[in-house]
Design a protein around this motif. Sequence first.
Motif, short mmCIF file in Angstrom:
data_model
loop_
_atom_site.label_atom_id
_atom_site.label_comp_id
_atom_site.label_asym_id
_atom_site.label_seq_id
_atom_site.Cartn_x
_atom_site.Cartn_y
_atom_site.Cartn_z
N TRP A 1 0.86 -1.19 0.00
CA TRP A 1 0.00 0.00 0.00
C TRP A 1 0.89 1.23 0.00
O TRP A 1 1.88 1.30 0.74
CB TRP A 1 -0.90 0.03 1.23
CG TRP A 1 -1.90 -1.07 1.30
CD1 TRP A 1 -1.68 -2.35 1.72
CD2 TRP A 1 -3.28 -1.00 0.95
NE1 TRP A 1 -2.85 -3.08 1.64
CE2 TRP A 1 -3.84 -2.28 1.18
CE3 TRP A 1 -4.10 0.03 0.46
CZ2 TRP A 1 -5.18 -2.56 0.94
CZ3 TRP A 1 -5.44 -0.25 0.22
CH2 TRP A 1 -5.97 -1.52 0.46
N THR A 2 0.57 2.20 -0.84
CA THR A 2 1.31 3.46 -0.86
C THR A 2 0.30 4.60 -0.96
O THR A 2 -0.91 4.37 -1.09
CB THR A 2 2.28 3.53 -2.05
OG1 THR A 2 1.54 3.39 -3.27
CG2 THR A 2 3.33 2.43 -1.97
N THR A 3 0.79 5.81 -0.92
CA THR A 3 -0.09 6.97 -1.00
C THR A 3 -0.33 7.37 -2.45
O THR A 3 0.60 7.39 -3.26
CB THR A 3 0.50 8.15 -0.22
OG1 THR A 3 0.57 7.79 1.16
CG2 THR A 3 -0.37 9.40 -0.35
N ALA A 4 -1.58 7.67 -2.76
CA ALA A 4 -1.99 7.98 -4.14
C ALA A 4 -2.85 9.24 -4.16
O ALA A 4 -3.50 9.58 -3.17
CB ALA A 4 -2.77 6.81 -4.73
N HIS A 5 -2.86 9.89 -5.31
CA HIS A 5 -3.80 10.99 -5.54
C HIS A 5 -5.22 10.47 -5.47
O HIS A 5 -6.11 11.11 -4.91
CB HIS A 5 -3.50 11.62 -6.90
CG HIS A 5 -4.48 12.66 -7.33
ND1 HIS A 5 -5.64 12.35 -8.01
CD2 HIS A 5 -4.48 14.01 -7.17
CE1 HIS A 5 -6.31 13.47 -8.25
NE2 HIS A 5 -5.63 14.50 -7.77
N GLY A 6 -5.46 9.31 -6.07
CA GLY A 6 -6.74 8.64 -5.95
C GLY A 6 -7.75 8.96 -7.03
O GLY A 6 -8.78 8.29 -7.11
N ASP A 7 -7.49 9.98 -7.85
CA ASP A 7 -8.41 10.34 -8.92
C ASP A 7 -7.62 10.88 -10.11
O ASP A 7 -7.97 11.91 -10.69
CB ASP A 7 -9.42 11.37 -8.42
CG ASP A 7 -10.68 11.43 -9.29
OD1 ASP A 7 -10.94 10.46 -10.04
OD2 ASP A 7 -11.41 12.43 -9.22
N LEU A 8 -6.56 10.17 -10.46
CA LEU A 8 -5.62 10.67 -11.47
C LEU A 8 -6.14 10.32 -12.86
O LEU A 8 -5.72 9.33 -13.47
CB LEU A 8 -4.23 10.07 -11.25
CG LEU A 8 -3.11 10.80 -12.00
CD1 LEU A 8 -2.81 12.14 -11.32
CD2 LEU A 8 -1.85 9.95 -12.06
N ALA B 1 -3.62 3.61 -1.02
CA ALA B 1 -4.22 2.75 -2.05
C ALA B 1 -3.20 1.68 -2.41
O ALA B 1 -2.02 1.79 -2.07
CB ALA B 1 -4.59 3.58 -3.28
N PRO B 2 -3.63 0.63 -3.11
CA PRO B 2 -2.65 -0.35 -3.59
C PRO B 2 -1.56 0.32 -4.42
O PRO B 2 -1.83 1.22 -5.22
CB PRO B 2 -3.50 -1.29 -4.45
CG PRO B 2 -4.85 -1.22 -3.82
CD PRO B 2 -5.02 0.22 -3.41
N ALA B 3 -0.32 -0.09 -4.21
CA ALA B 3 0.81 0.51 -4.92
C ALA B 3 0.56 0.47 -6.43
O ALA B 3 0.15 -0.55 -6.97
CB ALA B 3 2.09 -0.24 -4.58
N GLY B 4 0.81 1.59 -7.09
CA GLY B 4 0.60 1.68 -8.54
C GLY B 4 -0.78 2.14 -8.94
O GLY B 4 -1.09 2.23 -10.14
N TYR B 5 -1.61 2.49 -7.97
CA TYR B 5 -3.02 2.80 -8.25
C TYR B 5 -3.16 3.98 -9.22
O TYR B 5 -3.95 3.92 -10.17
CB TYR B 5 -3.75 3.10 -6.95
CG TYR B 5 -5.21 3.42 -7.11
CD1 TYR B 5 -6.16 2.41 -7.16
CD2 TYR B 5 -5.65 4.73 -7.23
CE1 TYR B 5 -7.50 2.68 -7.32
CE2 TYR B 5 -7.00 5.03 -7.39
CZ TYR B 5 -7.91 4.01 -7.43
OH TYR B 5 -9.25 4.29 -7.58
N ASP B 6 -2.41 5.05 -9.00
CA ASP B 6 -2.56 6.24 -9.86
C ASP B 6 -2.20 5.93 -11.30
O ASP B 6 -2.92 6.31 -12.23
CB ASP B 6 -1.69 7.38 -9.33
CG ASP B 6 -2.29 8.09 -8.13
OD1 ASP B 6 -3.52 8.02 -7.95
OD2 ASP B 6 -1.53 8.72 -7.38
N ALA B 7 -1.09 5.26 -11.51
CA ALA B 7 -0.68 4.91 -12.87
C ALA B 7 -1.70 4.00 -13.53
O ALA B 7 -2.03 4.17 -14.72
CB ALA B 7 0.70 4.23 -12.85
#
Length: 233
Positions: free
Chosen positions: A118-125, A146-152
Amino acid sequence: MDKASGKLWTGPEDAQRLVPQQVPRPRLHLVRQWVEREGAYQAELYDYAVGVSLSSSPVLAVEPALTAAWWKGLRTALDCLSPLRTGRTVMRQAYLDRAMPKYLAFLGDEVPTVPPAWTTAHGDLHWGNLTGPELAILDWEGWGSAPAGYDAALLHAYSLAVPETAERVRRELAAILDSRAGRFAELVVITELLQSAERGDNLELLPALRQRAGEVWFHGLGPVSPPGGLSPG
């Protein structure tokens, strides 16, 4: 009144305090809150955003002309954001456990639900929250763990209607998306978008989402479950 607190209410101020300056975004200068009858209101004063939004909706319709410097800036921003420690959440493990087996059942084999990390994400990229030709990332209400890599993964999913751009996202963010965590994050995002399609959202992406889920699953992630990681709960 009952919504005048929590993640969406405090997100912009939390971002201004905690997100590193290397992440390009309009600075928040002033917040005012008030109550009127049965409603609570919040007004925010920002810097004027540089550039223009790259899409009028989350789903990309036209390939944007973006420079190598723009992509480098995005990679830097995601690298600066991901290690940030926060109690905020984009989603929780309970959602993955509930939703992924349901919406990815067409893959056949048992789909893993525990992220590698889990890492930190913008969440709506998505493309509506990115500006060009100078990069800025807008809309910080919902950022968090969020799960790592979520933004990408989210940006890639919203690019699928324009295959050339989807390929560019995969190439420019390959360090994230080609990892096991990145592939898992793609399945998480596809789960969310398949669920939202039940409400009539983003229906144009449905065939591409299902195809991409199969590609990720059969050529990169399945059938071995990813190792467990720390979960925000």
